[in-house]
Design an enzyme around this catalytic site. Structure first.
Site: not given
Length: 457
Positions: A226, A375, A431
């Site tokens: 990630d 982000y 993930h």
């Protein structure tokens, strides 16, 4: 007409090959400058660089406040037969909240978190939290290899708790033993959030390089998934001599002529691009696997890359809202077929205690807003920030898990990582691979490190 098309395709292939070779031979180093992320201006006498012990704590007040908020949640029924297709299913949420309220023992989980030593140190004005685990019962004459492990969102340093005992103890005489450092990205968990705009993955990489040097590690291995993929990649771009080897379990593809050509022709001519049967199965049809699936799972990204504070403020006030937002990802990012289950398949891969411990790290530290801002700081630069164009020249290993959000074949990985020493098609996992399959992850890290160490000798 067919001849013209053939010439065009050959021209594109030749152009892509030339571009690939030019980029491959260009050894650029990522440039960066020190920053100051603390409140106000830097102190005139410099910052305290000491490393201080830290413990995760809780209190009666914290637990009472949590229980009160859980008791006052307002249920909303899910649509009939909606499972996890509309998001977190309310029927299963009622069971989760009941377990959280009556059975989950946060004090016991705090003790579990503190089984390893935690520390904090101030770097560029903010306190960076990390777990540091040295091997026990080290064989005589053996020296552990330092390994930095970096998490992502919505995970935490806790993702690696299943791997730590496996990495720090040799089960066989010849096995490599590691000294593990698991930091919290600033703004996540117990690392202080930046007080100024602009803290992106390159800044986090710079801080973690400073952290490792402060711990006495001038060469080390790094692992990431990630956001950890990008932070550790940036570390290798900033100081390739410091990162002895880079191990990743998430490598999103970088759009290029080579990628476009392989998507256009790869299904018909897989050998031309080195595509295996697995690559073809996971990539095609492109419309569903590379367009529809990402669209279904990336709505959160647009919100967090534009207005993170608005949604984050609400999640910071509601433990149930926070759990729903985080744990929905642990369902569909683990296996997208879990959308068809009423419980989202959450307990098929994780325990409720582990899931809620990760949620509680966000809740108790109040870091949801600052974690979401990461982000905006990264994606606000556009799709092609400067580091995206710089290849990585350190030895790299890629653990390719079958249920990852996207599949990246070797050709695409090698565009960026020019010394790909190992690429393993893992048996199972998604993930959150280190948390789902700690044994498989450790096995692949050891395999990669052994390849690098043999090459260096």
């Amino acid at each position: 007409m067919c001849g013209t098309m053939l010439v065009m395709v050959l021209g594109l292939l030749l152009g892509g090959l030339i571009l690939f070779l030019v980029q491959r031979n260009r050894k650029q180093i990522l440039k960066t400058e020190d920053g100051w992320w603390g409140a106000g201006a830097p102190p005139a006498d410099g910052e305290d660089q000491s490393i201080r012990p830290f413990k995760v704590t809780t209190s009666d007040q914290e637990i009472e406040d949590l229980c009160r908020r859980l008791d006052q949640t307002r249920p909303v029924p899910s649509l009939e037969e909606s499972q996890f297709h509309y998001g977190f299913n309310s029927r299963f949420l009622e069971k989760l909240v009941s377990y959280w309220r009556h059975d989950f023992d946060w004090r016991r989980q705090v003790e579990k978190l503190n089984q390893y030593q935690h520390f904090k140190t101030s770097i560029e004005g903010i306190d960076v939290h990390f777990v540091h685990v040295k091997p026990r019962n080290l064989p005589e004459g053996a020296a552990p290899l330092p390994l930095l492990m970096v998490h992502g969102w919505p995970g935490s340093f806790y993702e690696f708790y299943g791997t730590i005992p496996l990495l720090t103890e040799a089960m066989e005489a010849e096995q490599t033993v590691f000294e593990v450092v698991c930091p919290s990205i600033p703004g996540y968990g117990f690392s202080e959030a930046p007080h100024k705009k602009g803290f992106d993955s390159v800044c986090a990489a710079r801080l973690f390089l400073k952290l490792m040097k402060r711990l006495g590690f001038h060469q080390f291995y790094a692992h990431g998934g990630d956001w950890g993929w990008l932070v550790t990649t940036n570390m290798a771009q900033l100081e390739p001599k410091a990162v002895r080897g880079l191990h990743l379990n998430f490598v999103p593809c970088q759009l290029s002529l080579t990628v476009l050509l392989s998507l256009l022709l790869g299904r018909s001519f897989p050998r031309l691009f080195g595509f295996s049967d697995v690559d073809v199965r996971r990539l095609f049809p492109c419309k569903r696997k590379l367009l529809l699936e990402p669209l279904l799972e990336s709505g959160y990204m647009h919100i967090q890359a534009t207005k993170p504070d608005s949604l984050g403020r609400g999640l910071n006030d509601s433990p149930v809202g926070l759990a729903v937002y985080i744990l929905e990802k642990f369902s569909t990012w683990t296996d997208n077929s879990f959308r068809n289950l009423e419980d989202g398949g959450l307990t098929r891969r994780f325990s409720l205690d582990d899931l809620l411990t990760n949620v509680m790290i966000y809740w108790s530290s109040g870091c949801m807003v600052s974690s979401m801002r990461f982000y905006k700081e990264n994606l606000g630069q556009g799709l092609h920030p400067p580091h995206a164009r710089i290849p990585v020249h350190v030895p790299t290993g890629y653990a390719c898990f079958p249920n990852e959000l996207m599949h990246t074949p070797r050709l695409w990985v090698e565009q960026k990582y020019h010394q790909l020493r190992s690429m393993t098609l893992m048996e199972r996992g998604g993930h959150f691979a280190a948390m789902e399959e700690p044994g498989l992850m450790v096995q692949d890290i050891r395999k990669f490190v052994s390849i690098v160490e043999k090459k260096e000798k």
